[in-house]
Design a protein around this motif. Structure first.
Motif, PDB file in Angstrom:
ATOM      1  N   UNK A  52      20.959 -19.951   1.986  1.00  0.00           N
ATOM      2  CA  UNK A  52      20.825 -20.954   0.946  1.00  0.00           C
ATOM      3  C   UNK A  52      21.854 -22.073   0.973  1.00  0.00           C
ATOM      4  N   UNK A  53      22.763 -22.059   1.942  1.00  0.00           N
ATOM      5  CA  UNK A  53      23.823 -23.072   1.981  1.00  0.00           C
ATOM      6  C   UNK A  53      23.289 -24.495   1.918  1.00  0.00           C
ATOM      7  N   UNK A  54      22.218 -24.782   2.625  1.00  0.00           N
ATOM      8  CA  UNK A  54      21.675 -26.133   2.689  1.00  0.00           C
ATOM      9  C   UNK A  54      21.137 -26.659   1.379  1.00  0.00           C
ATOM     10  N   UNK A  55      20.949 -25.764   0.416  1.00  0.00           N
ATOM     11  CA  UNK A  55      20.415 -26.165  -0.887  1.00  0.00           C
ATOM     12  C   UNK A  55      21.515 -26.598  -1.862  1.00  0.00           C
ATOM     13  N   UNK A  56      22.761 -26.511  -1.424  1.00  0.00           N
ATOM     14  CA  UNK A  56      23.897 -26.812  -2.308  1.00  0.00           C
ATOM     15  C   UNK A  56      24.673 -28.026  -1.805  1.00  0.00           C
ATOM     16  N   UNK A  57      25.274 -28.727  -2.723  1.00  0.00           N
ATOM     17  CA  UNK A  57      26.033 -29.927  -2.383  1.00  0.00           C
ATOM     18  C   UNK A  57      27.289 -29.591  -1.580  1.00  0.00           C
ATOM     19  N   UNK A  58      27.840 -28.412  -1.799  1.00  0.00           N
ATOM     20  CA  UNK A  58      29.057 -28.006  -1.100  1.00  0.00           C
ATOM     21  C   UNK A  58      29.089 -26.487  -0.983  1.00  0.00           C
ATOM     22  N   UNK A  59      29.994 -26.007  -0.155  1.00  0.00           N
ATOM     23  CA  UNK A  59      30.196 -24.564  -0.043  1.00  0.00           C
ATOM     24  C   UNK A  59      30.679 -24.014  -1.375  1.00  0.00           C
ATOM     25  N   UNK A  60      31.597 -24.727  -2.021  1.00  0.00           N
ATOM     26  CA  UNK A  60      32.101 -24.267  -3.319  1.00  0.00           C
ATOM     27  C   UNK A  60      30.978 -24.144  -4.343  1.00  0.00           C
ATOM     28  N   UNK A  61      30.047 -25.072  -4.316  1.00  0.00           N
ATOM     29  CA  UNK A  61      28.891 -25.005  -5.204  1.00  0.00           C
ATOM     30  C   UNK A  61      28.066 -23.753  -4.904  1.00  0.00           C
ATOM     31  N   UNK A  62      27.854 -23.456  -3.639  1.00  0.00           N
ATOM     32  CA  UNK A  62      27.099 -22.261  -3.247  1.00  0.00           C
ATOM     33  C   UNK A  62      27.830 -20.987  -3.653  1.00  0.00           C
ATOM     34  N   UNK A  63      29.156 -21.013  -3.607  1.00  0.00           N
ATOM     35  CA  UNK A  63      29.953 -19.833  -3.944  1.00  0.00           C
ATOM     36  C   UNK A  63      29.963 -19.503  -5.435  1.00  0.00           C
ATOM     37  N   UNK A  64      29.455 -20.384  -6.256  1.00  0.00           N
ATOM     38  CA  UNK A  64      29.405 -20.094  -7.697  1.00  0.00           C
ATOM     39  C   UNK A  64      28.548 -18.868  -7.999  1.00  0.00           C
ATOM     40  N   UNK A  65      27.637 -18.521  -7.108  1.00  0.00           N
ATOM     41  CA  UNK A  65      26.788 -17.346  -7.285  1.00  0.00           C
ATOM     42  C   UNK A  65      27.500 -16.047  -6.887  1.00  0.00           C
ATOM     43  N   UNK A  66      28.678 -16.164  -6.307  1.00  0.00           N
ATOM     44  CA  UNK A  66      29.452 -15.011  -5.831  1.00  0.00           C
ATOM     45  C   UNK A  66      30.524 -14.691  -6.867  1.00  0.00           C
TER      46      UNK A  66
END
Length: 90
Positions: A52-66
């Protein structure tokens, strides 16, 4: 290719189009058809994050689910994947 020191979690990343993820009971195998590298993603949540990385503006944004206490571990794993060209900046 990105080194671990250059990995910027403020940037957006995506799975390299030359990489295939094969589901496994432990997580997934990532195979790079260009450089023929193989990586083991040993945590199912990491596989989901990478997909799902490509669906987020940044890695930090993607990490919000973690969960916050696991984010450093995931950052290190993503930096390693970036260093081996499994994921790349968008």
């Amino acid at each position: 290719m990105t080194t671990a020191a250059e990995f910027d979690t403020g940037l957006g990343y995506r799975l390299n189009p030359q990489v295939a993820l094969r589901p496994e009971p432990f997580g997934a195998l990532a195979y790079h058809f260009g450089n023929r590298k193989l990586s083991f993603l040993k945590v199912p949540e990491l596989v989901e994050l990478v997909r799902g990385l490509g669906e987020h503006a940044s890695v930090e944004d993607a990490l919000l689910a973690v969960p916050q206490e696991r984010r450093p571990q995931f950052r290190r794993a993503l930096a390693s994947l970036a260093a081996s060209d499994m994921i790349r900046p968008r």
